[in-house]
Design a protein around this motif. Structure first.
Motif, short mmCIF file in Angstrom:
data_model
loop_
_atom_site.label_atom_id
_atom_site.label_comp_id
_atom_site.label_asym_id
_atom_site.label_seq_id
_atom_site.Cartn_x
_atom_site.Cartn_y
_atom_site.Cartn_z
N ASP A 156 7.54 -1.77 5.92
CA ASP A 156 6.46 -0.89 5.52
C ASP A 156 5.53 -1.67 4.59
O ASP A 156 5.84 -2.78 4.15
CB ASP A 156 6.98 0.40 4.87
CG ASP A 156 7.83 0.14 3.63
OD1 ASP A 156 7.51 -0.79 2.85
OD2 ASP A 156 8.83 0.85 3.45
N GLN A 157 4.38 -1.09 4.30
CA GLN A 157 3.37 -1.81 3.54
C GLN A 157 3.86 -2.21 2.15
O GLN A 157 3.62 -3.33 1.68
CB GLN A 157 2.10 -0.95 3.41
CG GLN A 157 0.88 -1.71 2.91
CD GLN A 157 0.39 -2.75 3.91
OE1 GLN A 157 0.62 -2.64 5.11
NE2 GLN A 157 -0.28 -3.79 3.40
N GLU A 158 4.59 -1.32 1.49
CA GLU A 158 5.07 -1.61 0.14
C GLU A 158 6.06 -2.77 0.14
O GLU A 158 5.98 -3.68 -0.70
CB GLU A 158 5.73 -0.37 -0.47
CG GLU A 158 6.23 -0.59 -1.89
CD GLU A 158 6.86 0.66 -2.49
OE1 GLU A 158 7.35 0.57 -3.63
OE2 GLU A 158 6.89 1.70 -1.81
N THR A 159 7.00 -2.77 1.11
CA THR A 159 7.99 -3.84 1.20
C THR A 159 7.31 -5.18 1.47
O THR A 159 7.66 -6.20 0.86
CB THR A 159 9.00 -3.54 2.31
OG1 THR A 159 9.67 -2.31 2.01
CG2 THR A 159 10.02 -4.65 2.45
N GLU A 193 4.16 -6.04 0.79
CA GLU A 193 3.38 -6.47 -0.37
C GLU A 193 4.27 -7.03 -1.47
O GLU A 193 3.93 -8.02 -2.12
CB GLU A 193 2.55 -5.30 -0.90
CG GLU A 193 1.40 -4.92 0.03
CD GLU A 193 0.65 -3.69 -0.43
OE1 GLU A 193 1.09 -3.07 -1.44
OE2 GLU A 193 -0.36 -3.34 0.21
N GLN A 194 5.43 -6.39 -1.69
CA GLN A 194 6.35 -6.87 -2.72
C GLN A 194 6.88 -8.26 -2.37
O GLN A 194 7.00 -9.13 -3.25
CB GLN A 194 7.50 -5.89 -2.89
CG GLN A 194 7.11 -4.59 -3.57
CD GLN A 194 8.26 -3.60 -3.66
OE1 GLN A 194 9.30 -3.76 -3.01
NE2 GLN A 194 8.09 -2.56 -4.47
N GLU A 206 4.08 -10.84 -2.89
CA GLU A 206 3.82 -11.06 -4.31
C GLU A 206 4.93 -11.88 -4.97
O GLU A 206 4.67 -12.75 -5.80
CB GLU A 206 3.69 -9.71 -5.04
CG GLU A 206 3.37 -9.84 -6.52
CD GLU A 206 3.19 -8.48 -7.18
OE1 GLU A 206 3.16 -8.45 -8.43
OE2 GLU A 206 3.09 -7.47 -6.47
N THR A 207 6.17 -11.62 -4.56
CA THR A 207 7.32 -12.31 -5.16
C THR A 207 7.43 -13.76 -4.70
O THR A 207 7.75 -14.65 -5.49
CB THR A 207 8.62 -11.58 -4.80
OG1 THR A 207 8.56 -10.23 -5.30
CG2 THR A 207 9.84 -12.27 -5.42
#
Length: 208
Positions: A89-92, A94-95, A98-99
């Motif tokens: 999903d988009q949140e996973t 993006e995280q 970023e990481t």
């Protein structure tokens, strides 16, 4: 003159690192494996990190980048080169980006009815590669998807071969990488890697 696709390996699901280690070392020592997706059985973070620490160096010492289907933090602590996400999903997504970026790799598999849309969204998010195909994917569909992506987009494409017969056709699409699935570890994996590399080296990329 055309570039040839590079070899990517996808392991079976690994629960016992010590038992799997000889096969992994044989595979990566048989020839130029560009990247390896280390698939890990479910476990807590400590167990995942320990498996990565035991197995990743066996591939990395031969020049292969090691991706894991684990949490970004586990990948970093275990010494992997990045993570592979399946239909995130988009949140996973993006995280993970970023990481891990820019020091480590984030790759993504896409599938299903919204495959093209999801692939373009992931590409726009600046993932390091897109993977097409897999155990439940139709061979003709994988060929079509890999050809579409490789012919239009700059983000590297990994095309998964369901058998050795698919290695040449997938390489001819222009995909940057051709992946051998867990089936490659059945039997003599070193011989399988050598055969796949010979096919890749002799395959010309189709031109429009």
């Amino acid at each position: 003159m055309t570039d040839t696709a590079r070899l990517y390996l996808v392991t079976p699901v690994v629960s016992d690192a010590a038992t799997f280690a000889p096969a992994l070392e044989a595979a990566c020592g048989a020839g130029e494996v560009a990247a390896l997706l280390l698939r890990l059985a479910p476990a807590d973070d400590r167990a995942q990190i320990n498996r990565i620490k035991q197995l990743a160096p066996l591939a990395q010492q031969h020049g292969a980048a090691v991706l894991v289907d684990a949490a970004p933090q586990a990948a970093v602590r275990g010494g992997a080169d990045g993570v592979h996400l399946t239909a995130p999903d988009q949140e996973t997504l993006e995280q993970a980006l970023e990481t891990l970026q820019p020091d480590r790799v984030v790759g993504v598999s896409v599938a299903g009815a919204e495959l093209r849309h999801d692939a373009m969204v992931a590409g726009e998010a600046n993932v390091d590669y897109l993977m097409f195909g897999g155990p439940h994917q139709d061979d003709a569909a994988t060929l079509e998807q890999a050809g579409w992506w490789a012919g239009v987009f700059a983000t590297p494409c990994v095309a998964c071969a369901s058998s050795m017969d698919q290695v040449g056709p997938l390489a001819a699409t222009g995909a940057e990488f051709v992946a051998l699935g867990p089936w490659a570890f059945d039997g003599d994996v070193a011989a399988t890697v050598r055969q796949a590399l010979q096919i890749l080296a002799s395959t010309e990329v189709a031109t429009a």
